[in-house]
Design a protein around this motif. Structure first.
Motif, short mmCIF file in Angstrom:
data_model
loop_
_atom_site.label_atom_id
_atom_site.label_comp_id
_atom_site.label_asym_id
_atom_site.label_seq_id
_atom_site.Cartn_x
_atom_site.Cartn_y
_atom_site.Cartn_z
N ILE A 103 -2.62 35.24 51.85
CA ILE A 103 -1.79 36.19 52.59
C ILE A 103 -2.63 37.28 53.24
O ILE A 103 -2.57 37.51 54.45
N ASN A 104 -3.43 37.96 52.44
CA ASN A 104 -4.12 39.17 52.90
C ASN A 104 -5.33 38.92 53.78
O ASN A 104 -5.73 39.81 54.54
N ILE A 105 -5.95 37.75 53.65
CA ILE A 105 -7.10 37.44 54.51
C ILE A 105 -6.74 36.39 55.54
O ILE A 105 -6.84 36.62 56.75
N ASN A 106 -6.29 35.23 55.09
CA ASN A 106 -5.96 34.17 56.03
C ASN A 106 -4.84 34.59 56.97
O ASN A 106 -4.88 34.32 58.18
N GLY A 107 -3.82 35.26 56.42
CA GLY A 107 -2.71 35.70 57.25
C GLY A 107 -3.14 36.67 58.33
O GLY A 107 -2.71 36.57 59.49
N VAL A 108 -4.00 37.62 57.97
CA VAL A 108 -4.50 38.57 58.96
C VAL A 108 -5.37 37.86 60.00
O VAL A 108 -5.34 38.19 61.18
N PHE A 109 -6.13 36.86 59.55
CA PHE A 109 -6.92 36.05 60.48
C PHE A 109 -6.02 35.34 61.48
O PHE A 109 -6.26 35.38 62.70
N TYR A 110 -4.97 34.68 61.00
CA TYR A 110 -4.06 33.97 61.91
C TYR A 110 -3.44 34.93 62.93
O TYR A 110 -3.37 34.63 64.13
N LEU A 111 -2.98 36.09 62.44
CA LEU A 111 -2.35 37.06 63.34
C LEU A 111 -3.32 37.52 64.42
O LEU A 111 -3.00 37.51 65.61
N ASN A 112 -4.50 37.93 64.00
CA ASN A 112 -5.49 38.39 64.98
C ASN A 112 -5.87 37.28 65.95
O ASN A 112 -5.98 37.50 67.16
N LYS A 113 -6.07 36.08 65.43
CA LYS A 113 -6.50 34.95 66.27
C LYS A 113 -5.52 34.72 67.42
O LYS A 113 -5.94 34.65 68.60
N TYR A 114 -4.24 34.63 67.12
CA TYR A 114 -3.27 34.29 68.17
C TYR A 114 -2.87 35.50 69.00
O TYR A 114 -2.52 35.35 70.18
N GLN A 115 -2.96 36.69 68.44
CA GLN A 115 -2.74 37.89 69.24
C GLN A 115 -3.86 38.05 70.28
O GLN A 115 -3.60 38.35 71.44
N ILE A 116 -5.09 37.83 69.85
CA ILE A 116 -6.22 37.90 70.77
C ILE A 116 -6.09 36.85 71.87
O ILE A 116 -6.29 37.14 73.06
N LYS A 117 -5.75 35.60 71.48
CA LYS A 117 -5.62 34.54 72.47
C LYS A 117 -4.56 34.88 73.52
O LYS A 117 -4.72 34.59 74.72
N ALA A 118 -3.46 35.51 73.07
CA ALA A 118 -2.42 35.92 74.02
C ALA A 118 -2.91 37.03 74.94
O ALA A 118 -2.68 37.00 76.16
N MET A 119 -3.61 38.01 74.37
CA MET A 119 -4.10 39.13 75.16
C MET A 119 -5.16 38.71 76.17
O MET A 119 -5.24 39.25 77.28
N GLU A 120 -5.98 37.73 75.80
CA GLU A 120 -7.03 37.27 76.71
C GLU A 120 -6.46 36.70 78.01
O GLU A 120 -7.13 36.74 79.05
N LYS A 121 -5.24 36.20 77.96
CA LYS A 121 -4.63 35.57 79.13
C LYS A 121 -3.93 36.56 80.05
O LYS A 121 -3.53 36.20 81.15
#
Length: 259
Positions: A103-121
């Motif tokens: 939850i605390n590491i993998n979950g934050v990784f998933y959130l950042n990963k897809y938030q960044i991918k959305a922002m990059e576009k």
């Protein structure tokens, strides 16, 4: 703190808000309450159920937010787990250790990963502060860590190590994506007066007093104080802060000695 953060963003004038929670009803209540305090006349809010420990679920959530509103300017990742009870380091079951980590590491990784991918576009968004030497940004991400990222919580090894890791995750993401106009920082709250604090494993009046005695301000934080710090750090006025882990703990970690 998640609810308070949503309301603070609404008060600060955002045009739209996506409230996400593993408890869908809670997310809906927050989204509705935000409409009552929103400063933007065009304000809209929606609720989405998401389990942050599920990568596909996180991706679907971020995609849904972009599909509805076109872009994501600010993300506040305010969620996590301590566990159901305190345990000494060597008494922590591997399953519990890995579960909290998921939850605390993998979950934050998933959130950042897809938030960044959305922002990059998305295009950089100019503001009245934008200039040739202060370029427009694509977005800001704030990860809620903990004061436990700089100290150890007794009986909370599984939680403590994840908060140290979240600071490293924040710095790594900021390092790799800052040049894309995406600012990523972490807020490290101290003990905050929430329903969860009252049911914190091992909570007692004596324990609460010990915490207050060690706190320079001699009080717990209000959720809105943490929320306001998140909104403040998200602002374009904070455009030169990146990869930082900011303590908002009432002085809990200033010194080892108390007056």
């Amino acid at each position: 703190m998640g609810k308070a953060t949503a309301l603070s963003f609404a008060e600060a004038g955002v045009r739209a808000l996506v409230c996400a929670d593993i408890n869908e009803e809670s997310a809906k209540q927050t989204a509705e309450e935000a409409k009552g305090v929103a400063d933007n006349a065009q304000f809209e809010s929606i609720a989405i159920k998401v389990d942050m420990s599920n990568e596909e679920g996180v991706k679907t959530f971020v995609d849904a937010a972009v599909a509805r509103f076109g872009r994501i300017d600010y993300c506040a990742n305010v969620a996590g787990s301590f566990g159901r009870e305190r345990k000494k380091f060597a008494d922590t079951p591997a399953g519990e250790w890995l579960g909290i980590q998921n939850i605390n590491i993998n979950g934050v990784f998933y959130l950042n990963k897809y938030q960044i991918k959305a922002m990059e576009k998305q295009e950089r968004l100019s503001t009245p502060l934008t200039s040739a030497t202060r370029p427009a940004e694509r977005g800001s991400i704030i990860n809620l860590s903990s004061a436990a990222a700089v100290i150890a919580v007794p009986g909370g090894a599984a939680y403590t190590h994840t908060k140290f890791a979240s600071n490293g995750l924040t710095k790594a993401a900021a390092q790799d994506h800052g040049h894309d106009g995406i600012r990523i920082n972490a807020v490290l709250p101290g003990y905050t007066m929430t329903p969860g604090l009252a049911t914190f494993p091992g909570a007692s009046p004596e324990g609460a007093q010990k915490i207050l005695d060690a706190n320079t301000l001699h009080r717990f934080a209000e959720p809105k104080e943490i929320a306001d710090a998140i909104v403040l750090l998200s602002s374009p006025r904070n455009s030169y802060m990146i990869g930082a882990s900011i303590l908002v703990d009432g002085g809990q970690t200033i010194t080892a000695e108390n007056e």
